[in-house]
Design a protein around this motif. Structure first.
Motif, short mmCIF file in Angstrom:
data_model
loop_
_atom_site.label_atom_id
_atom_site.label_comp_id
_atom_site.label_asym_id
_atom_site.label_seq_id
_atom_site.Cartn_x
_atom_site.Cartn_y
_atom_site.Cartn_z
N ARG A 186 0.83 -1.21 0.00
CA ARG A 186 0.00 0.00 0.00
C ARG A 186 0.86 1.26 0.00
O ARG A 186 0.59 2.21 -0.76
CB ARG A 186 -0.94 0.00 1.21
CG ARG A 186 -1.84 1.22 1.25
CD ARG A 186 -2.76 1.24 2.46
NE ARG A 186 -3.58 2.45 2.46
CZ ARG A 186 -4.41 2.80 3.45
NH1 ARG A 186 -4.54 2.01 4.53
NH2 ARG A 186 -5.10 3.93 3.37
N LYS A 190 1.11 4.18 -3.04
CA LYS A 190 0.81 5.58 -2.78
C LYS A 190 1.95 6.48 -3.27
O LYS A 190 1.73 7.53 -3.89
CB LYS A 190 0.57 5.78 -1.29
CG LYS A 190 -0.13 7.07 -0.93
CD LYS A 190 -0.53 7.06 0.54
CE LYS A 190 -1.29 8.33 0.90
NZ LYS A 190 -1.72 8.32 2.33
N LYS A 191 3.20 6.05 -3.04
CA LYS A 191 4.35 6.85 -3.45
C LYS A 191 4.51 6.87 -4.97
O LYS A 191 4.99 7.87 -5.54
CB LYS A 191 5.62 6.29 -2.82
CG LYS A 191 5.70 6.48 -1.30
CD LYS A 191 6.94 5.83 -0.73
CE LYS A 191 7.00 5.96 0.79
NZ LYS A 191 8.19 5.26 1.35
N THR A 193 2.11 6.80 -7.18
CA THR A 193 1.00 7.48 -7.84
C THR A 193 1.35 8.94 -8.12
O THR A 193 1.79 9.67 -7.24
CB THR A 193 -0.27 7.38 -6.98
OG1 THR A 193 -0.62 6.00 -6.82
CG2 THR A 193 -1.43 8.12 -7.63
N TYR A 200 -0.48 5.46 -11.82
CA TYR A 200 -1.08 4.84 -10.63
C TYR A 200 -0.12 3.81 -10.05
O TYR A 200 0.65 3.18 -10.78
CB TYR A 200 -2.39 4.13 -11.00
CG TYR A 200 -3.52 5.04 -11.39
CD1 TYR A 200 -4.49 5.42 -10.47
CD2 TYR A 200 -3.63 5.52 -12.70
CE1 TYR A 200 -5.54 6.25 -10.84
CE2 TYR A 200 -4.67 6.36 -13.08
CZ TYR A 200 -5.63 6.71 -12.14
OH TYR A 200 -6.66 7.53 -12.50
N MET A 250 -6.89 1.44 -0.83
CA MET A 250 -6.00 1.89 -1.90
C MET A 250 -6.79 2.58 -3.01
O MET A 250 -6.35 3.59 -3.56
CB MET A 250 -5.21 0.69 -2.45
CG MET A 250 -4.31 0.04 -1.41
SD MET A 250 -3.52 -1.49 -1.97
CE MET A 250 -2.31 -0.84 -3.11
N ASP A 254 -6.63 6.21 -0.88
CA ASP A 254 -5.34 6.66 -1.42
C ASP A 254 -5.42 7.08 -2.88
O ASP A 254 -4.54 7.81 -3.36
CB ASP A 254 -4.30 5.53 -1.30
CG ASP A 254 -4.08 5.05 0.12
OD1 ASP A 254 -4.51 5.76 1.05
OD2 ASP A 254 -3.49 3.97 0.29
N SER A 256 -4.70 5.33 -5.30
CA SER A 256 -3.47 4.83 -5.92
C SER A 256 -3.71 3.63 -6.83
O SER A 256 -2.77 3.01 -7.30
CB SER A 256 -2.47 4.42 -4.82
OG SER A 256 -3.00 3.35 -4.04
#
Length: 434
Positions: A186, A190-191, A193, A200, A250, A254, A256
């Protein structure tokens, strides 16, 4: 790989049941009792393959017939697409025009087993000469219904995490490892994206089909959950809810996760550099190679060190025509086709994983892992496929219900618990009747 997923399966369960035209119970008789290996016999083989693979299949059939001149194998794809085979088989059961051998998605196994038309190979494959245990357990379980073995695995695979190295490098994120946890997955997504560049971290199908459903199963198993408890839905347990909550967080929180409405876009987007990670299988390696993507493969992110995956085996299903010589010749051909020596000329030649563990030492396997980076990782990952999708007649409808639930949750239209409870309620009746 999307050749595996059946679009529009709703109603096929009823179609097959209504058109089987036979007793769905096993009469206990060996379909090949009295088989004469020297008798002249003609068998039909529906391969379910694409044009290039069909040519390989025809070549192998010719090789077998040359060594067995009393056997004629009539080879065809069986239908315009693999997805159409189940409908074609159900119609054939009514008219008596079904083949001796047909390719079938593993998710169809329960439906075919209850048709009353399949052979029971349980005793045949238990002979030591068949080396049944060389085939992964998840594939063997898929071929088995209520103690009856209806066919032999034709293809084995599994899901792993494929990642785009260039996107990880650009984001300054360390590559995935086989020890990654759900939290690691997860956080990395996120990083990775980057909305400004339409990138994504990961992707998921929300088509509602089997591609949507089976990606949830390994997460469910990693949490200690089950798909079914006997014939009762069990996927809506705490384990199922927590697995779906990971995906929801997610996709919704997020943002993402790219949500693919068709299940046909997320792999091309990965190949084009718009998705950082996908949970996919060895079927993706050819396109990755052709696209020139610098990629890596790791085991699925796990929970508390459990990195279980899911396998989607396909089958060669053998059918009973009340003719011992046709039944026996079909068995002998499939035993030959799935042997260590010949499978290397079949699955490895068309870019699939080998069926048998003993093929790892063959020259063909060495060439396969050289040609397809990540192939060894997918082969090793078969050890993490410790459970199988249930071989029950109601699986297709249950899968559609679960897929719809997942799609609603990932698009923010429902909460995991309520969606899975609704899917379980819808599925209960069809499973109990299977």
């Amino acid at each position: 790989m999307n050749r595996r997923f059946l679009a529009g399966v709703a109603g096929l369960t009823l179609l097959l049941g209504a058109c089987s035209g036979g007793d769905s119970t096993d009469d206990g008789k060996d379909a090949a009792a009295g088989y004469d290996p020297a008798a002249a016999v003609t068998i039909t083989w529906w391969t379910g393959q694409t044009e290039d693979a069909e040519k390989v299949a025809e070549g192998l059939a010719g090789e077998y017939m040359k060594a067995h001149p009393n056997v004629t194998i009539k080879t065809s794809t069986g239908a315009s697409t693999t997805d159409d085979l189940l409908t074609k088989l159900s119609a054939g059961f009514t008219g008596g025009s079904y083949p001796d051998i047909s390719y079938a998605y593993g998710s169809w196994a329960g439906e075919l087993a209850t048709s009353g038309k399949t052979q029971n190979l349980a005793t045949y494959v238990s002979d030591p000469s068949f080396a049944w245990n060389e085939i992964p357990e998840a594939a063997r379980l898929t071929a088995t219904y209520d103690g009856k073995v209806i066919g032999v695995p034709a293809l084995v695979d599994n899901l792993a995490l494929i990642y785009n190295k260039a996107l990880f490098d650009a984001a300054g994120v360390a590559y995935p490892t086989d020890q990654w946890s759900w939290d690691d997955f997860r956080a990395a997504a996120k990083k990775l994206t980057n909305p400004a560049q339409n990138v994504y971290g990961t992707a998921y199908s929300v088509s509602g089909g089997e591609d949507t459903t089976w990606h949830l199963w390994p997460l469910l198993w990693q949490k200690g959950g089950k798909i079914l408890d006997g014939k009762k839905p069990a996927f809506n347990s705490d384990a199922g809810v927590e697995a779906l909550e990971l995906l929801r967080s997610m996709a919704v929180d997020d943002k993402s996760m790219y949500l693919d409405q068709t299940d046909e876009k997320y792999l091309p987007l990965f190949n084009d550099g718009h998705v950082g990670m996908v949970m996919s299988g060895p079927w993706a390696l050819l396109e990755l190679q052709e696209a020139g993507v610098e990629y890596g493969v790791a085991q699925l992110p796990g929970f508390n060190g459990d990195h279980q995956t899911v396998s989607g085996p396909d089958l060669w299903v053998l059918f009973d025509h009340k003719d011992a010589n046709r039944a026996g010749a079909s068995r002998d051909f499939i035993k030959w086709l799935t042997s260590k020596e010949i499978d290397a000329k079949w699955n490895l030649a068309i870019g699939n994983l080998p069926l048998r563990s003993t093929e790892q030492g063959t020259p063909e396997f060495a060439e396969y892992v050289k040609e397809y980076p990540g192939g060894q990782k997918f082969f090793d990952n078969l050890a993490n496929a410790r459970q199988a999708r249930p071989t029950v007649a109601g699986y297709e409808e249950m899968s559609r219900n679960v897929g719809d639930a997942i799609a609603k949750v990932l698009q923010g239209a429902a909460k995991p618990k309520e969606a899975l409870d609704e899917a379980a309620k819808k599925s209960a009746g069809v499973l109990e009747d299977s």
